[in-house]
Design an enzyme around this catalytic site. Structure first.
Site, PDB file in Angstrom:
ATOM      1  N   GLU A   1      -5.287   1.020   2.435  1.00  0.00           N
ATOM      2  CA  GLU A   1      -5.183  -0.252   3.519  1.00  0.00           C
ATOM      3  C   GLU A   1      -5.295   0.565   4.821  1.00  0.00           C
ATOM      4  OE1 GLU A   1      -3.224  -2.852   6.282  1.00  0.00           O
ATOM      5  OE2 GLU A   1      -2.449  -0.724   6.103  1.00  0.00           O
ATOM      6  N   GLU A   2      -4.706   1.762   4.912  1.00  0.00           N
ATOM      7  CA  GLU A   2      -4.555   2.243   6.498  1.00  0.00           C
ATOM      8  C   GLU A   2      -6.349   2.824   6.799  1.00  0.00           C
ATOM      9  OE1 GLU A   2      -2.704   1.820   8.217  1.00  0.00           O
ATOM     10  OE2 GLU A   2      -0.684   1.969   7.366  1.00  0.00           O
TER      11      GLU A   2
ATOM     12  N   ASP B   1      -0.657   4.450   0.657  1.00  0.00           N
ATOM     13  CA  ASP B   1      -1.092   5.202   1.721  1.00  0.00           C
ATOM     14  C   ASP B   1      -0.702   5.180   3.001  1.00  0.00           C
ATOM     15  OD1 ASP B   1      -2.395   3.024   2.015  1.00  0.00           O
ATOM     16  OD2 ASP B   1      -4.071   3.873   3.113  1.00  0.00           O
TER      17      ASP B   1
ATOM     18  N   HIS C   1       0.924  -1.220   0.209  1.00  0.00           N
ATOM     19  CA  HIS C   1      -0.066   0.100   0.006  1.00  0.00           C
ATOM     20  C   HIS C   1       0.824   1.395  -0.055  1.00  0.00           C
ATOM     21  CE1 HIS C   1       0.195   0.894   4.484  1.00  0.00           C
ATOM     22  NE2 HIS C   1       0.349  -0.491   4.473  1.00  0.00           N
TER      23      HIS C   1
ATOM     24  N   ASP D   1       6.142   1.822   6.851  1.00  0.00           N
ATOM     25  CA  ASP D   1       4.443   1.347   6.511  1.00  0.00           C
ATOM     26  C   ASP D   1       3.950   2.288   5.651  1.00  0.00           C
ATOM     27  OD1 ASP D   1       1.910   0.003   6.883  1.00  0.00           O
ATOM     28  OD2 ASP D   1       1.543   0.954   9.129  1.00  0.00           O
TER      29      ASP D   1
ATOM     30  N   HIS E   1       2.899   4.158  12.827  1.00  0.00           N
ATOM     31  CA  HIS E   1       1.662   4.960  13.203  1.00  0.00           C
ATOM     32  C   HIS E   1       1.898   5.859  14.004  1.00  0.00           C
ATOM     33  CE1 HIS E   1      -1.549   1.565  11.684  1.00  0.00           C
ATOM     34  NE2 HIS E   1      -0.574   1.749  10.832  1.00  0.00           N
TER      35      HIS E   1
HETATM   36  N1  BES Z   1       1.466  -2.883   8.194  1.00  0.00           N
HETATM   37  C1  BES Z   1       0.129  -2.740   9.226  1.00  0.00           C
HETATM   38  C2  BES Z   1      -0.198  -4.322   9.699  1.00  0.00           C
HETATM   39  C3  BES Z   1       0.893  -4.667  10.508  1.00  0.00           C
HETATM   40  C4  BES Z   1       1.988  -4.044  11.219  1.00  0.00           C
HETATM   41  C5  BES Z   1       0.945  -6.227  10.572  1.00  0.00           C
HETATM   42  C6  BES Z   1       2.925  -4.827  11.741  1.00  0.00           C
HETATM   43  C7  BES Z   1       1.554  -6.826  11.361  1.00  0.00           C
HETATM   44  C8  BES Z   1       2.756  -6.039  12.079  1.00  0.00           C
HETATM   45  C9  BES Z   1      -0.934  -2.175   8.413  1.00  0.00           C
HETATM   46  O1  BES Z   1      -0.384  -1.090   7.426  1.00  0.00           O
HETATM   47  C10 BES Z   1      -1.890  -1.678   9.388  1.00  0.00           C
HETATM   48  O2  BES Z   1      -1.481  -0.591  10.151  1.00  0.00           O
HETATM   49  N2  BES Z   1      -3.333  -2.317   9.379  1.00  0.00           N
HETATM   50  C11 BES Z   1      -4.090  -1.709  10.289  1.00  0.00           C
HETATM   51  C12 BES Z   1      -5.489  -2.688  10.048  1.00  0.00           C
HETATM   52  C13 BES Z   1      -6.358  -1.596   8.952  1.00  0.00           C
HETATM   53  C14 BES Z   1      -7.665  -2.503   8.848  1.00  0.00           C
HETATM   54  C15 BES Z   1      -6.603  -0.107   9.363  1.00  0.00           C
HETATM   55  C16 BES Z   1      -3.917  -2.221  11.794  1.00  0.00           C
HETATM   56  O3  BES Z   1      -3.351  -3.363  11.943  1.00  0.00           O
HETATM   57  O4  BES Z   1      -4.235  -1.427  12.538  1.00  0.00           O
HETATM   58 MN    MN Z   2       0.982  -1.327   6.426  1.00  0.00          MN
HETATM   59 MN    MN Z   3      -0.451   0.634   8.998  1.00  0.00          MN
END
Ligand code: BES
Ligand code: MN
Ligand code: MN
Length: 453
Positions: free
Chosen positions: A151-152, A87, A85, A118, A425
């Site tokens: 994705e975010e 974004d 992603h 990320d 984040h």
């Molecule tokens: N890359 C992350 C997910 C992640 C981070 C998985 C570290 C494993 C280890 C992804 O960009 C993310 O932040 N996903 C969100 C979920 C989404 C539905 C908003 C999350 O996990 O909060």
């Molecule tokens: Mn991510």
């Molecule tokens: Mn993320």
């Protein structure tokens, strides 16, 4: 491989290009940045074209565009589908950054910027690994790229795109670089991701903000009540009290838990890195288990009343909270959303009105380790890092992974290289220059080993 030398001799340019991408504030959550989100998509499309794909295009959605690109060298060769992603999360609060989030800098061998890890840094490794293989005539599989811009914010439109384009996305394996490793001394590969259910709670009391002296003690305070309600959701053993919440949770066998416990994990270093004196979680589970195999409930934000300077004596009319639950295999995110919503509304005392509104959600995923893709990735780690990666269950969510399994029948190989200290984040997100370059090399080796399978 010649590609490995190519990566080393082009290192500075690979960094410069990533910096250009990091300068584009592609925050998907905030419509103020819509133009920037599109610019990021255009930027990537152009880089794919320069790297030698057959075609690259933007697919429009009701939200942000999806970048799709492919190189089909020989239809009889295996095909790798790369997902990532472009974004990023909002950079707020800006004042907590040591340098501006969209002006990347390198300090102590780490790239600092929103999205450095990320997922721009990790996604862009794929563009450069592909370029390196192409430039040296070493690519011996077909490659498709699907890079999204939502994705975010829950990949709202990607699911429909995947369902509608199964032929276009046909592949033998999916590769994703959007997770982390244990440490640079101890590489690991993600084999589990948690699901998610996200809700917003509104608590309404009296029809206006009141003088907290004239009315305090006689009229229920929505913030006090919201706090009471929230604290009733988790008991003193760290268990979630919502009836039915654990019903479908897949419990691990003693052998599976013993295997998990083999991963090197330093609790003291973990606490030190976070600046905490003690960890907290569900009784009877280790920290790695609490993250990897147990569901959770957390308040992500809570507000209401007066938060300006000084003091204002007010009994607020309304209070709000954003609540998320992280889910594990077999829990169903829409079922849990309904369960949590009904429960929170049902415990509302008579002196307030409570409304719970669902946001996005997604399912957990487990990735098998006995696949050609996983084996090729494992070999790539051995080649590039000198060590076999440890399988790890992560706590984060990438809901599209479960959807890929369901809709395309394909497992994803999680070839991520982030570190906990990269602070995704958070303010001062970073990504190691070493990890960026090593990641490009590892992906390159993955292509080689996967096509030799
Ligand atoms: N890359 C992350 C997910 C992640 C981070 C998985 C570290 C494993 C280890 C992804 O960009 C993310 O932040 N996903 C969100 C979920 C989404 C539905 C908003 C999350 O996990 O909060
Ligand atoms: Mn991510
Ligand atoms: Mn993320």
């Amino acid at each position: 491989m010649k590609s490995i030398n190519y990566i080393q001799s082009n290192k500075q340019r690979f960094l410069d290009e990533l910096f250009d991408l990091l300068r584009i504030p592609s925050v998907s959550a905030d419509s103020k940045f819509d133009k920037d989100v599109r610019n990021a998509a255009e930027f990537i499309k152009e880089k794919f074209e320069n790297a030698g794909v057959d075609k690259a295009q933007l697919f429009e959605t009701a939200g942000h565009p999806i970048v799709f690109a492919e190189k089909i060298i020989d239809p009889t060769w295996p095909t790798v589908l790369v997902y990532g992603h472009y974004d990023v999360q909002p950079a707020d609060p800006y004042e907590l950054w040591d340098s501006p989030p969209f002006e990347p800098v390198i300090k102590n061998e780490k790239i600092y910027a929103r999205g450095a890890c990320d997922d721009k840094g990790q996604m862009y490794m794929h563009v450069k690994a592909f370029e390196s293989m192409m430039a040296n005539n070493e690519l011996s599989c077909n490659v498709k790229f699907m890079i999204e811009g939502e994705e975010e914010v829950g990949s709202k439109h990607l699911g429909d795109f995947v369902k509608a384009n199964k032929e276009l996305l046909k592949a033998d394996v999916i590769v994703i670089s959007d997770t982390g490793i244990l440490s640079n001394d101890c590489p690991s590969m993600t084999v589990g991701l948690r699901g998610l259910s996200y809700l917003e709670v509104e608590v309404v009391g009296p029809n206006r903000d009141l003088h907290s002296g004239m009315y305090g003690g006689a009229v229920g305070n929505p913030i006090n009540t919201l706090c009471d309600m929230i604290s009733s959701l988790i008991d003193d053993k760290g268990c979630i009290t919502i009836p039915g919440f654990y019903d479908k949770v897949l419990e691990l066998t003693a052998a599976e838990r013993a295997a998990m416990a083999k991963a090197p994990f330093d609790l003291e270093a973990y606490k030190k890195e976070l600046g905490i004196d003690a960890v907290k979680g569900e009784d009877g589970y280790t920290t790695l288990e609490r993250i990897g195999i147990r569901p959770t409930l957390d308040v992500n934000g809570i507000w209401g009343g007066y938060i300006g300077q000084g003091a204002k004596t007010v009994l607020p009319s309304k209070a709000y909270a954003k609540i998320s639950t992280r889910l594990v295999p077999n829990q169903d995110s829409s079922e849990i959303t309904q369960l949590v919503k009904n429960h929170i509304e049902s415990i509302a005392p008579a002196h307030v009105k409570v409304t719970v509104t669902p946001h996005h959600g997604g399912e957990a995923a487990v990735i098998p380790t006995d696949s050609d893709g996983f084996r090729a990735a494992s070999k790539a780690f051995v080649q590039a890092w000198g060590k076999e990666p440890i399988p790890m269950r992560d706590g984060g969510s990438i809901p599209i992974v479960a959807l890929f399994q369901k809709e395309l029948g394909l497992d994803s190989v999680m070839l991520g290289f982030g570190l906990d200290e990269d602070a995704i984040h958070s303010p001062n997100e970073s990504y190691g220059v070493f990890n960026y370059i090593k990641g490009i090399e590892t992906i390159t080796w993955f292509y080689k080993f996967f096509s030799e399978k």
